[in-house]
Design a protein around this motif. Structure first.
Motif, PDB file in Angstrom:
ATOM      1  N   SER A   1      27.058  52.558 -44.006  1.00 44.47           N
ATOM      2  CA  SER A   1      27.528  53.429 -44.922  1.00 44.47           C
ATOM      3  C   SER A   1      28.898  53.257 -45.322  1.00 44.47           C
ATOM      4  O   SER A   1      29.136  53.258 -46.882  1.00 44.47           O
ATOM      5  N   PHE A   2      29.755  52.332 -44.651  1.00 40.75           N
ATOM      6  CA  PHE A   2      30.996  52.127 -45.062  1.00 40.75           C
ATOM      7  C   PHE A   2      30.670  50.818 -46.053  1.00 40.75           C
ATOM      8  O   PHE A   2      31.252  50.809 -47.181  1.00 40.75           O
ATOM      9  N   MET A   3      29.854  49.986 -45.879  1.00 41.03           N
ATOM     10  CA  MET A   3      29.410  48.708 -46.715  1.00 41.03           C
ATOM     11  C   MET A   3      28.853  49.478 -48.124  1.00 41.03           C
ATOM     12  O   MET A   3      29.077  49.020 -49.095  1.00 41.03           O
ATOM     13  N   VAL A   4      27.979  50.422 -48.040  1.00 35.29           N
ATOM     14  CA  VAL A   4      27.125  50.821 -49.094  1.00 35.29           C
ATOM     15  C   VAL A   4      28.276  51.642 -50.134  1.00 35.29           C
ATOM     16  O   VAL A   4      28.327  51.558 -51.150  1.00 35.29           O
TER      17      VAL A   4
ATOM     18  N   LYS B   1      24.350  52.833 -31.813  1.00 31.68           N
ATOM     19  CA  LYS B   1      23.542  53.051 -33.149  1.00 31.68           C
ATOM     20  C   LYS B   1      24.499  53.922 -34.126  1.00 31.68           C
ATOM     21  O   LYS B   1      24.400  53.462 -35.358  1.00 31.68           O
ATOM     22  N   LYS B   2      25.151  54.676 -33.644  1.00 33.26           N
ATOM     23  CA  LYS B   2      26.088  55.439 -34.581  1.00 33.26           C
ATOM     24  C   LYS B   2      27.190  54.699 -35.182  1.00 33.26           C
ATOM     25  O   LYS B   2      27.408  54.788 -36.412  1.00 33.26           O
ATOM     26  N   ARG B   3      27.582  53.726 -34.414  1.00 31.55           N
ATOM     27  CA  ARG B   3      28.569  52.766 -35.132  1.00 31.55           C
ATOM     28  C   ARG B   3      28.039  51.897 -36.069  1.00 31.55           C
ATOM     29  O   ARG B   3      28.342  51.633 -37.121  1.00 31.55           O
ATOM     30  N   LYS B   4      26.562  51.493 -35.780  1.00 28.35           N
ATOM     31  CA  LYS B   4      25.927  50.615 -36.754  1.00 28.35           C
ATOM     32  C   LYS B   4      25.846  51.228 -38.299  1.00 28.35           C
ATOM     33  O   LYS B   4      26.234  50.820 -39.250  1.00 28.35           O
TER      34      LYS B   4
END
Lengths: 372, 301
Positions: free
Chosen positions: B10-13, B2-5
């Motif tokens: 957040s990286f994409m945002v 879940k953390k990875r997702k």
């Protein structure tokens, strides 16, 4: 110092709503008077009329012997503590407390002396240089009280000052304000919706409902001799059991009959309500006067046997809820008596402490409260 | 898992936000680059050559020098001799812009604060009607008032004066200012004001000692808006100042910088950057007041 007298004061709002219906109240010099009532009973409005923040539509307000209806708030010689503290956020504690004296153009050394004295009384000496946002809720309220003290007014007005504090702090501040009153001996008018605050702090309590005074008396008298069902239900926690019933006389013996109960009333009480024979009334009994049968095995009457719907254990006492039909009774019993919810338990009502109220006016039939 | 997702999300945002910010700043960046390039280069290649072919970039500070010290104008006199003359520089216009902007920010905010306090906390007949009237003015476009105002100014002999443009900006800015200040001031806790009144403060005292210090966040944001509006304004300046030399503001001078045939836009770029400097400074210095933390500690709840 001075007392405060309200004579037939009324408040009507521009939209025609009448909030206060001609209140008479005589607050003595040095008295701690609590105005208490549920929200919407106009207790705050009344206080604000004394403060001069609300226009008075009718009647007179006197502080000392001076009619103050048309006197500006600042000239009434009062100080007010608000529910949300109302500190000036951009000023330090010292400035918050000294500002009023500065506005009155007092000499600097006197201002300093009075601020430090008030800070000393309230334990704020170490915080004089802080801004309000650096203080906790209790400290903020203490600054607000301090701001009132420095003025050394004739009358202190408190508008629900403890409502924003958490439960523990509220108890602590309650004691502090009481102590302050003992020390300063000023007249204080204190508005609250919390009957515990009212009972613990007030020299006298004025119970209000919908813009009218229901009763004014000392805490003990209010508790023991409520003038009507409203006061009876409002003062005391858990509140008094009040049930509609009928009075019946069998010879000289008086009985109260309701849906579930047939109670024999002691003769000295029965004598006072002779003329209500056969009439609809309300009877009231406080939870502590409904006992478990075990405490009084000799009693010959006034029992009932009902299913306990809820048991609330407070540690030092236990509340039992009975819900026969659509009525509800609460009893307060000793925690050592084993009762579980769902059980039926035999209870005994001590009718020496019964209250009887008129079925229509809801006034107390046994005690005629003194009018002030 | 879940953390990875979450991290990918957040990286994409953040990536998208970064991208948008970059796209947003491209024109400004282009302006900046152009302002450092020579006139001939500007007309031949685009500003991006600075990156694509750094060897041909030829960055220079000449444009700024010309703009600040005065534009060089080449004249050919009747005998066919070339003469270079220095035109007037932006300094005067910069000062004029300041002379216009500062009062045109202070006056409406002061009046608006007074008005907002009155509307919010004083009881007088017709309070609501007047407030609605003032707010209704928000929908009146300033353009329709230009001609009647100009006529009246003509009669009063105000055209071409600083007073004329101060008054105009004040008038145009007031409805929004009153509205914004009202929203803020009416939200201040009633009990603070009542407390001050019991303490013996007059309305005037309450305003200066309480309302104004507590309204700093609102005043700061309003000041930024009004300042940017006045500083960047060309229309109102053109109408009420016209081409009166010595009073002209920066935006008007910028217009001339581009040259009669648009040939000088390397200068315009430099000039535009100079005119941007002050608003940026104002914004950055007042920005911290946007954080509405000032009221904290006054009341609870």
């Amino acid at each position: 110092m001075a007392g405060v007298r309200l004579e037939k004061i009324e408040k009507t709002y521009p939209n025609g709503f009448k909030a206060v219906h001609g209140i008479d109240l005589d607050i003595r010099d040095g008295e701690f008077m609590v105005l208490v009532g549920p929200s919407g009973c106009a207790k705050s409005t009344t206080l604000r009329m004394v403060a001069g923040l609300e226009e008075i539509s009718g009647g007179k307000v006197l502080i000392g012997d001076r009619l103050v209806n048309d006197v500006e708030p600042k000239d009434r010689d009062i100080a007010m503590v608000f529910q949300n503290y109302a500190l000036y956020p951009h000023m330090t504690v010292y400035k918050n407390m000294s500002w009023v004296l500065k506005l009155k153009k007092k000499p600097a050394d006197e201002i300093d002396r009075r601020v430090r004295q008030a800070a000393d009384i309230l334990g704020l000496t170490d915080m004089l240089d802080r801004k309000p946002k650096q203080l906790s809720g209790g400290q903020m309220q203490r600054v607000a009280v301090g701001r009132a003290i420095v003025r050394s007014p004739k009358v202190f007005l408190f508008d629900e000052p403890l409502s924003n504090l958490d439960a523990k702090l509220r108890v602590q501040m309650r004691v502090e304000i009481s102590r302050l009153h003992t020390k300063l001996k000023n007249t204080m008018i204190y508005v609250t919706h919390d009957q515990v605050e009212a009972m613990t702090m007030g020299d006298r309590i004025c119970v209000m409902e919908l813009g009218r005074i229901k009763q004014v008396d000392t805490p003990t008298n209010l508790y023991r001799y409520p003038a009507n069902t409203f006061v009876a239900g409002f003062i005391g926690s858990p509140s008094m059991n009040i049930v509609s019933a009928r009075l019946n006389f069998d010879g000289d013996t008086c009985y109260v009959d309701s849906q579930n109960l047939h109670l024999r009333i002691p003769d000295d009480i029965g004598k006072k309500v002779r003329q209500y024979d056969g009439k609809a009334i309300y009877f009231g009994i406080r939870p502590e006067h409904i006992h478990a049968r075990e405490t009084n095995p000799e009693a010959a009457d006034n029992f009932f046997n009902m299913e306990v719907s809820v048991v609330e254990n407070m540690g030092n006492e236990v509340y039992l809820y009975f819900t026969p039909g659509n009525s509800q009774y609460i009893a307060r019993i000793d925690p050592d008596i084993p009762v579980r919810s769902g059980d039926s338990h035999e209870m005994w009502l001590d009718t020496n402490y019964i209250h009887l109220f008129d079925g229509e006016t809801k006034e107390n039939l046994i005690y005629k409260p003194k009018t002030q | 898992m879940k953390k990875r997702k979450q991290r990918v999300n957040s990286f994409m945002v953040n990536g998208l936000l970064l991208f948008l910010c970059l796209v947003w700043t491209v024109p400004t960046f282009g302006l900046l680059m152009t302002s450092f390039r020579d006139r001939d280069v500007v007309s031949k290649t685009g500003w991006w050559t600075v990156f694509t072919r750094p060897d041909q970039a030829e960055l220079t500070l000449d444009n700024y020098e010309q703009v600040l010290s005065g534009k060089t104008i080449t004249l050919v006199d009747s005998k066919g001799n070339q003469q270079t003359v220095k035109g007037d520089n932006l300094t005067r216009a910069f000062l004029n812009s300041l002379t216009v902007s500062i009062p045109a920010v202070v006056i409406p905010i002061l009046i608006a604060s007074f008005a907002a306090y009155g509307f919010a906390w004083m009881d007088f007949p017709g309070r609501k009607v007047f407030f609605i009237l003032v707010v209704a003015l928000l929908v009146v476009p300033l353009q329709i008032s230009l001609i009647p105002l100009l006529r009246d100014y003509g009669r009063l002999e105000l055209t071409g004066t600083f007073l004329a443009i101060w008054l105009a900006h004040t008038g145009f800015g007031l409805p929004l200012s009153v509205y914004l200040m009202y929203n803020y001031i009416s939200q201040l806790p009633r009990s603070i004001i009542e407390s001050a009144i019991i303490d013996g403060c007059s309305h005037f005292g309450v305003f200066w000692k309480l309302i104004l210090p507590l309204s700093v966040p609102a005043i700061a944001s309003l000041a930024i808006f009004q300042f940017l509006w006045v500083w960047n304004d060309l229309l109102v300046a053109l109408v009420f100042i016209g081409s009166k030399p010595g009073v002209e503001v920066l935006t008007q001078r910028l217009l001339y910088l581009i040259g009669s045939r648009g040939q000088d836009w390397h200068l315009l770029c430099a000039g535009a950057f100079i005119s941007m400097a002050l608003p940026l400074m104002v914004f950055i210095s007042l920005q911290r007041y946007f954080v509405r933390g000032l009221l904290a500690g006054s009341v609870k709840g």
